[in-house]
Write a protein that holds these residues in place. Structure first.
Motif, PDB file in Angstrom:
ATOM      1  N   PRO A 132      46.531  23.414  57.229  1.00 32.67           N
ATOM      2  CA  PRO A 132      46.307  23.734  58.638  1.00 32.67           C
ATOM      3  C   PRO A 132      45.625  25.066  58.927  1.00 32.67           C
ATOM      4  CG  PRO A 132      48.597  24.118  58.092  1.00 32.67           C
ATOM      5  CD  PRO A 132      47.959  23.504  56.879  1.00 32.67           C
ATOM      6  N   ASP A 133      45.774  26.057  58.073  1.00 33.28           N
ATOM      7  CA  ASP A 133      45.229  27.360  58.421  1.00 33.28           C
ATOM      8  C   ASP A 133      44.500  27.991  57.236  1.00 33.28           C
ATOM      9  OD1 ASP A 133      47.518  27.853  56.944  1.00 33.28           O
ATOM     10  OD2 ASP A 133      47.949  29.732  57.965  1.00 33.28           O
ATOM     11  N   LEU A 134      43.866  29.103  57.505  1.00 33.18           N
ATOM     12  CA  LEU A 134      43.046  29.784  56.512  1.00 33.18           C
ATOM     13  C   LEU A 134      43.845  30.208  55.294  1.00 33.18           C
ATOM     14  CD1 LEU A 134      40.293  31.131  55.790  1.00 33.18           C
ATOM     15  CD2 LEU A 134      41.261  33.191  56.810  1.00 33.18           C
ATOM     16  N   MET A 135      45.022  30.758  55.500  1.00 29.06           N
ATOM     17  CA  MET A 135      45.810  31.268  54.376  1.00 29.06           C
ATOM     18  C   MET A 135      46.220  30.130  53.429  1.00 29.06           C
ATOM     19  SD  MET A 135      45.729  34.406  54.917  1.00 29.06           S
ATOM     20  CE  MET A 135      45.407  35.529  56.239  1.00 29.06           C
ATOM     21  N   SER A 136      46.617  29.002  53.978  1.00 27.22           N
ATOM     22  CA  SER A 136      46.980  27.853  53.148  1.00 27.22           C
ATOM     23  C   SER A 136      45.760  27.310  52.419  1.00 27.22           C
ATOM     24  CB  SER A 136      47.581  26.743  54.010  1.00 27.22           C
ATOM     25  OG  SER A 136      48.726  27.189  54.664  1.00 27.22           O
ATOM     26  N   ARG A 137      44.650  27.239  53.094  1.00 23.90           N
ATOM     27  CA  ARG A 137      43.420  26.754  52.466  1.00 23.90           C
ATOM     28  C   ARG A 137      42.957  27.688  51.363  1.00 23.90           C
ATOM     29  NH1 ARG A 137      40.338  24.959  57.964  1.00 23.90           N
ATOM     30  NH2 ARG A 137      41.581  23.078  58.291  1.00 23.90           N
ATOM     31  N   MET A 138      43.123  28.979  51.592  1.00 20.76           N
ATOM     32  CA  MET A 138      42.745  29.956  50.580  1.00 20.76           C
ATOM     33  C   MET A 138      43.600  29.768  49.318  1.00 20.76           C
ATOM     34  SD  MET A 138      42.743  34.060  50.982  1.00 20.76           S
ATOM     35  CE  MET A 138      44.490  34.057  51.291  1.00 20.76           C
ATOM     36  N   HIS A 139      44.872  29.512  49.502  1.00 20.72           N
ATOM     37  CA  HIS A 139      45.756  29.266  48.367  1.00 20.72           C
ATOM     38  C   HIS A 139      45.325  28.005  47.618  1.00 20.72           C
ATOM     39  CE1 HIS A 139      49.448  29.150  46.048  1.00 20.72           C
ATOM     40  NE2 HIS A 139      49.544  27.888  46.359  1.00 20.72           N
ATOM     41  N   ALA A 140      44.994  26.959  48.362  1.00 20.01           N
ATOM     42  CA  ALA A 140      44.563  25.704  47.733  1.00 20.01           C
ATOM     43  C   ALA A 140      43.250  25.875  46.983  1.00 20.01           C
ATOM     44  CB  ALA A 140      44.416  24.614  48.795  1.00 20.01           C
ATOM     45  N   ALA A 141      42.400  26.742  47.473  1.00 21.62           N
ATOM     46  CA  ALA A 141      41.099  26.923  46.821  1.00 21.62           C
ATOM     47  C   ALA A 141      41.196  27.739  45.542  1.00 21.62           C
ATOM     48  CB  ALA A 141      40.133  27.602  47.783  1.00 21.62           C
ATOM     49  N   LEU A 158      38.581  36.373  37.071  1.00 24.31           N
ATOM     50  CA  LEU A 158      38.455  37.702  37.664  1.00 24.31           C
ATOM     51  C   LEU A 158      37.880  37.686  39.078  1.00 24.31           C
ATOM     52  CD1 LEU A 158      37.157  39.678  34.558  1.00 24.31           C
ATOM     53  CD2 LEU A 158      39.455  39.723  35.542  1.00 24.31           C
ATOM     54  N   THR A 159      37.006  36.743  39.386  1.00 27.86           N
ATOM     55  CA  THR A 159      36.348  36.763  40.692  1.00 27.86           C
ATOM     56  C   THR A 159      37.084  35.972  41.764  1.00 27.86           C
ATOM     57  OG1 THR A 159      34.924  34.912  40.065  1.00 27.86           O
ATOM     58  CG2 THR A 159      34.067  37.140  39.720  1.00 27.86           C
ATOM     59  N   VAL A 160      37.822  34.958  41.403  1.00 30.55           N
ATOM     60  CA  VAL A 160      38.510  34.138  42.409  1.00 30.55           C
ATOM     61  C   VAL A 160      39.552  34.939  43.193  1.00 30.55           C
ATOM     62  CG1 VAL A 160      40.106  32.197  42.673  1.00 30.55           C
ATOM     63  CG2 VAL A 160      37.996  31.904  41.404  1.00 30.55           C
ATOM     64  N   MET A 166      39.232  38.882  49.897  1.00 31.17           N
ATOM     65  CA  MET A 166      38.253  39.208  50.932  1.00 31.17           C
ATOM     66  C   MET A 166      38.272  38.179  52.061  1.00 31.17           C
ATOM     67  SD  MET A 166      37.148  42.047  49.931  1.00 31.17           S
ATOM     68  CE  MET A 166      35.793  42.343  51.022  1.00 31.17           C
ATOM     69  N   VAL A 167      38.371  36.909  51.719  1.00 36.02           N
ATOM     70  CA  VAL A 167      38.435  35.866  52.749  1.00 36.02           C
ATOM     71  C   VAL A 167      39.713  36.015  53.575  1.00 36.02           C
ATOM     72  CG1 VAL A 167      38.687  33.379  53.111  1.00 36.02           C
ATOM     73  CG2 VAL A 167      36.951  34.235  51.554  1.00 36.02           C
ATOM     74  N   GLY A 168      40.825  36.251  52.908  1.00 37.60           N
ATOM     75  CA  GLY A 168      42.088  36.436  53.622  1.00 37.60           C
ATOM     76  C   GLY A 168      42.065  37.644  54.532  1.00 37.60           C
ATOM     77  N   ARG A 169      41.499  38.725  54.045  1.00 38.50           N
ATOM     78  CA  ARG A 169      41.417  39.938  54.856  1.00 38.50           C
ATOM     79  C   ARG A 169      40.522  39.729  56.080  1.00 38.50           C
ATOM     80  NH1 ARG A 169      41.714  45.664  52.622  1.00 38.50           N
ATOM     81  NH2 ARG A 169      41.117  46.924  54.408  1.00 38.50           N
ATOM     82  N   ALA A 170      39.378  39.088  55.865  1.00 36.96           N
ATOM     83  CA  ALA A 170      38.480  38.806  56.989  1.00 36.96           C
ATOM     84  C   ALA A 170      39.139  37.851  57.985  1.00 36.96           C
ATOM     85  CB  ALA A 170      37.173  38.219  56.482  1.00 36.96           C
ATOM     86  N   GLY A 171      39.838  36.854  57.473  1.00 35.55           N
ATOM     87  CA  GLY A 171      40.535  35.922  58.357  1.00 35.55           C
ATOM     88  C   GLY A 171      41.633  36.594  59.149  1.00 35.55           C
ATOM     89  N   TYR A 172      42.356  37.515  58.527  1.00 34.68           N
ATOM     90  CA  TYR A 172      43.414  38.236  59.229  1.00 34.68           C
ATOM     91  C   TYR A 172      42.831  39.119  60.320  1.00 34.68           C
ATOM     92  CZ  TYR A 172      47.675  40.860  60.018  1.00 34.68           C
ATOM     93  OH  TYR A 172      48.777  41.412  60.594  1.00 34.68           O
TER      94      TYR A 172
END
Length: 132
Positions: free
Chosen positions: A33-42, A79-81, A87-93
């Motif tokens: 449902p949200d960015l943080m969950s999607r980021m974890h899945a990715a 190392l990069t993931v 960065m995605v989480g920070r920008a989303g927050y």
């Protein structure tokens, strides 16, 4: 049992498991449902899925020279993931692309509010204009 058969069987298990992990990551990107969950899945299942697929490839190649290349490819991802996810989480927050009701705790809120207050004071903006 023939060693070639064992290598083929292990390689097949690694390949199927890695593909399922990568598929799970893709489904999570679409369904969560949200960015943080999607980021974890990715990030989480994708790195393990890639490792299993690279290990299967290395076993199937049956050559020693391919392993250093595969290890470098996996280490680059390893190392990069996390950096990209951060960065995605920070920008989303910062852009409010999250559901606060889904967070169990928001440890960053006080720091962000403090930084916003300091930024407003630095530019001579009062508290009402700073969004408090």
């Amino acid at each position: 049992m023939n060693p070639e058969t064992v290598i083929d069987a292990v390689s097949a298990v690694f390949m199927v498991t890695g593909a399922l992990m990568s598929l799970g990551a893709a489904i999570g990107l679409l369904r969560f449902p949200d960015l943080m969950s999607r980021m974890h899945a990715a990030t989480k299942p994708q790195v393990l899925g890639l490792f299993l697929l690279l290990a299967a490839l290395g076993l199937q190649m049956r050559s020693w020279w391919v392993w250093p290349v595969l290890v470098v490819a996996w280490l680059f991802q390893l190392l990069t993931v996390p950096v990209s996810a951060h960065m995605v989480g920070r920008a989303g927050y910062r852009t409010k692309h999250l559901h606060p009701e889904l967070l169990s705790s928001d440890e960053l809120e006080a720091i962000v509010q403090q930084a916003a207050g300091q930024q407003a004071a630095k530019h001579g903006v009062d508290d009402d204009e700073a969004g408090r």
